[in-house]
Design a protein around this motif. Structure first.
Motif, PDB file in Angstrom:
ATOM      1  N   PHE A  39       2.835  -6.463  -5.621  1.00 48.55           N
ATOM      2  CA  PHE A  39       2.644  -6.649  -4.182  1.00 48.55           C
ATOM      3  C   PHE A  39       2.014  -8.012  -3.920  1.00 48.55           C
ATOM      4  CE2 PHE A  39      -1.106  -4.438  -5.857  1.00 48.55           C
ATOM      5  CZ  PHE A  39      -2.148  -5.243  -5.403  1.00 48.55           C
ATOM      6  N   ARG A  40       2.026  -8.427  -2.679  1.00 50.32           N
ATOM      7  CA  ARG A  40       1.461  -9.709  -2.273  1.00 50.32           C
ATOM      8  C   ARG A  40      -0.019  -9.562  -1.958  1.00 50.32           C
ATOM      9  NH1 ARG A  40       2.873 -10.980   2.461  1.00 50.32           N
ATOM     10  NH2 ARG A  40       2.719 -13.259   2.340  1.00 50.32           N
ATOM     11  N   SER A  41      -0.822 -10.592  -2.341  1.00 44.84           N
ATOM     12  CA  SER A  41      -2.237 -10.681  -1.966  1.00 44.84           C
ATOM     13  C   SER A  41      -2.519 -12.122  -1.562  1.00 44.84           C
ATOM     14  CB  SER A  41      -3.147 -10.269  -3.124  1.00 44.84           C
ATOM     15  OG  SER A  41      -2.965  -8.924  -3.481  1.00 44.84           O
ATOM     16  N   PRO A  42      -2.064 -12.539  -0.387  1.00 40.77           N
ATOM     17  CA  PRO A  42      -2.179 -13.938   0.019  1.00 40.77           C
ATOM     18  C   PRO A  42      -3.628 -14.421  -0.008  1.00 40.77           C
ATOM     19  CG  PRO A  42      -0.758 -12.734   1.523  1.00 40.77           C
ATOM     20  CD  PRO A  42      -1.399 -11.713   0.643  1.00 40.77           C
ATOM     21  N   GLY A  43      -3.824 -15.610  -0.564  1.00 37.44           N
ATOM     22  CA  GLY A  43      -5.147 -16.208  -0.581  1.00 37.44           C
ATOM     23  C   GLY A  43      -6.041 -15.753  -1.703  1.00 37.44           C
TER      24      GLY A  43
ATOM     25  N   ALA B 260      -3.335  -1.973  -8.509  1.00 36.99           N
ATOM     26  CA  ALA B 260      -4.648  -2.464  -8.925  1.00 36.99           C
ATOM     27  C   ALA B 260      -5.121  -3.526  -7.948  1.00 36.99           C
ATOM     28  CB  ALA B 260      -4.571  -3.057 -10.332  1.00 36.99           C
ATOM     29  N   GLN B 261      -6.420  -3.574  -7.699  1.00 37.22           N
ATOM     30  CA  GLN B 261      -7.005  -4.570  -6.801  1.00 37.22           C
ATOM     31  C   GLN B 261      -6.271  -4.619  -5.457  1.00 37.22           C
ATOM     32  OE1 GLN B 261      -9.562  -6.846  -6.883  1.00 37.22           O
ATOM     33  NE2 GLN B 261     -10.326  -6.711  -8.974  1.00 37.22           N
ATOM     34  N   PRO B 262      -6.169  -3.491  -4.736  1.00 38.80           N
ATOM     35  CA  PRO B 262      -5.418  -3.487  -3.482  1.00 38.80           C
ATOM     36  C   PRO B 262      -6.223  -3.958  -2.278  1.00 38.80           C
ATOM     37  CG  PRO B 262      -6.220  -1.286  -3.908  1.00 38.80           C
ATOM     38  CD  PRO B 262      -6.664  -2.140  -5.080  1.00 38.80           C
ATOM     39  N   GLY B 263      -7.432  -4.509  -2.512  1.00 35.65           N
ATOM     40  CA  GLY B 263      -8.254  -4.946  -1.399  1.00 35.65           C
ATOM     41  C   GLY B 263      -7.675  -6.105  -0.613  1.00 35.65           C
TER      42      GLY B 263
ATOM     43  N   ASP C 266     -13.004  -4.759   1.370  1.00 36.09           N
ATOM     44  CA  ASP C 266     -11.761  -4.411   0.682  1.00 36.09           C
ATOM     45  C   ASP C 266     -11.236  -3.060   1.156  1.00 36.09           C
ATOM     46  OD1 ASP C 266     -11.687  -6.742  -0.739  1.00 36.09           O
ATOM     47  OD2 ASP C 266     -11.813  -5.825  -2.717  1.00 36.09           O
ATOM     48  N   TRP C 267     -12.168  -2.117   1.317  1.00 30.77           N
ATOM     49  CA  TRP C 267     -11.731  -0.789   1.751  1.00 30.77           C
ATOM     50  C   TRP C 267     -11.075  -0.848   3.125  1.00 30.77           C
ATOM     51  CZ3 TRP C 267     -10.430   3.726   0.033  1.00 30.77           C
ATOM     52  CH2 TRP C 267     -10.184   4.740   0.971  1.00 30.77           C
TER      53      TRP C 267
END
Length: 311
Positions: free
Chosen positions: A89-93, A146-149, A181-182
């Motif tokens: 998935f994308r996590s921009p920035g 993983a790390q979906p924040g 993050d939540w």
């Protein structure tokens, strides 16, 4: 997907309770984290290049430290196995290590191996890596992020994930910390399932007792990220907090779920804990293995998977 769950129930009718103690600690040297790269080519924590457009299995990527044992399943059972499926998935920035690739590929392969080793479940030795838009998504009743924040879902992905969950799929989210993050993760999930609300799962929920009988309070199951644990552990206070402060709302572990109309778990989120490090780093530090991988990260994952695939 319902057929898969039926097969899973039959294949796991007998679970081996010999215990995770048979998992052998394997000393190994870790490698450092790497900075940000934009896809489709990103680097793992071990410095290996991964092309998001072409990668298909965790086994294709060089492990961060050492190889996970390989195995084969009986001929004819190619489709009747459990496959750990990780979502790209994308996590921009955010740097690559704080996105989908966090703890990959070691956590995927190690957890798959422990499922194969400690239960009667037939498990795919290679795992799977895929994007939500891939047609193959419906072949995997369990997917992991993983790390979906910092996750950002495209409009197309929102509809695909909604259909997947309503058709019987289950999503697990792990290793994100603090209120910020939540809140971001929750906002993305509300796009997927508007009108749904989170349910806090207490330790008394049968999910925590279906294979391993896990004991509360919930923070007894918290797994710290190994880097923070090494830096801040207090040997003089073994009963103290296992993880350092990581922002407002990061102190206590939570397990939250979104349920469908029949009370089936569609999404399960382990917040303020790093089960992925418990799987990935199991042999990097002997104390970490015996304190977190063996009694926390692996039993919780096995309970989760057995419950999600049979309910």
């Amino acid at each position: 997907m319902k057929t898969f769950r039926t097969r899973f129930l039959l294949s796991t009718a007998v679970i081996l309770f010999a215990g995770i103690g048979v998992a052998q600690f394997r000393p190994r040297d870790g490698r450092g984290f790497w900075g940000a790269e934009d896809g489709p080519v990103v680097r793992t924590e071990g410095g290996q290049w991964v092309n998001e457009d072409t990668v298909r299995t965790a086994r294709e990527t060089i492990p961060q430290v050492t190889d996970t044992p390989d195995w084969t399943n009986a001929l004819g059972f190619g489709k009747d196995v459990f496959t750990f499926a990780r979502v790209i998935f994308r996590s921009p920035g955010r740097p690559a290590m704080m996105g989908w690739i966090n703890d990959y590929p070691d956590s995927d392969l190690n957890l798959s191996y422990r499922l194969h080793q400690l239960t009667s479940l037939r498990v795919d030795p290679d795992g799977r890596v895929l994007k939500l838009a891939e047609a193959a998504l419906s072949n995997y009743p369990f997917i992991f992020v993983a790390q979906p924040g910092g996750i950002e879902l495209r409009e197309e992905e929102v509809g695909i994930l909604r259909k997947y969950l309503l058709n019987g799929g289950a999503l697990m989210a792990d290793d994100f910390w603090g209120a910020r993050d939540w809140q971001h993760f929750e906002s993305q999930m509300k796009l997927v399932l508007p009108g749904r609300a989170w349910v806090e799962l207490p330790i008394e929920h049968p999910l925590f007792h279906c294979v391993f009988d896990l004991k509360g309070p919930m923070n007894n199951l918290q797994v710290p990220s190994i880097h923070f644990w090494r830096r801040y552990k207090d040997a003089a206070n073994p009963r103290g907090p296992v993880s350092r402060f990581r922002g407002e709302g990061s102190e206590d572990m939570h397990v939250r779920a979104w349920l469908d109309d029949r009370q089936r778990v569609m999404i399960i989120a382990t917040h303020n804990t790093d089960n992925g490090d418990g799987w990935e780093r199991e042999a990097e530090n002997k104390d970490y293995f015996y304190q977190f991988s063996e009694p926390r990260a692996y039993p919780l994952a096995i309970d989760f998977l057995f419950y999600l695939m049979t309910h």
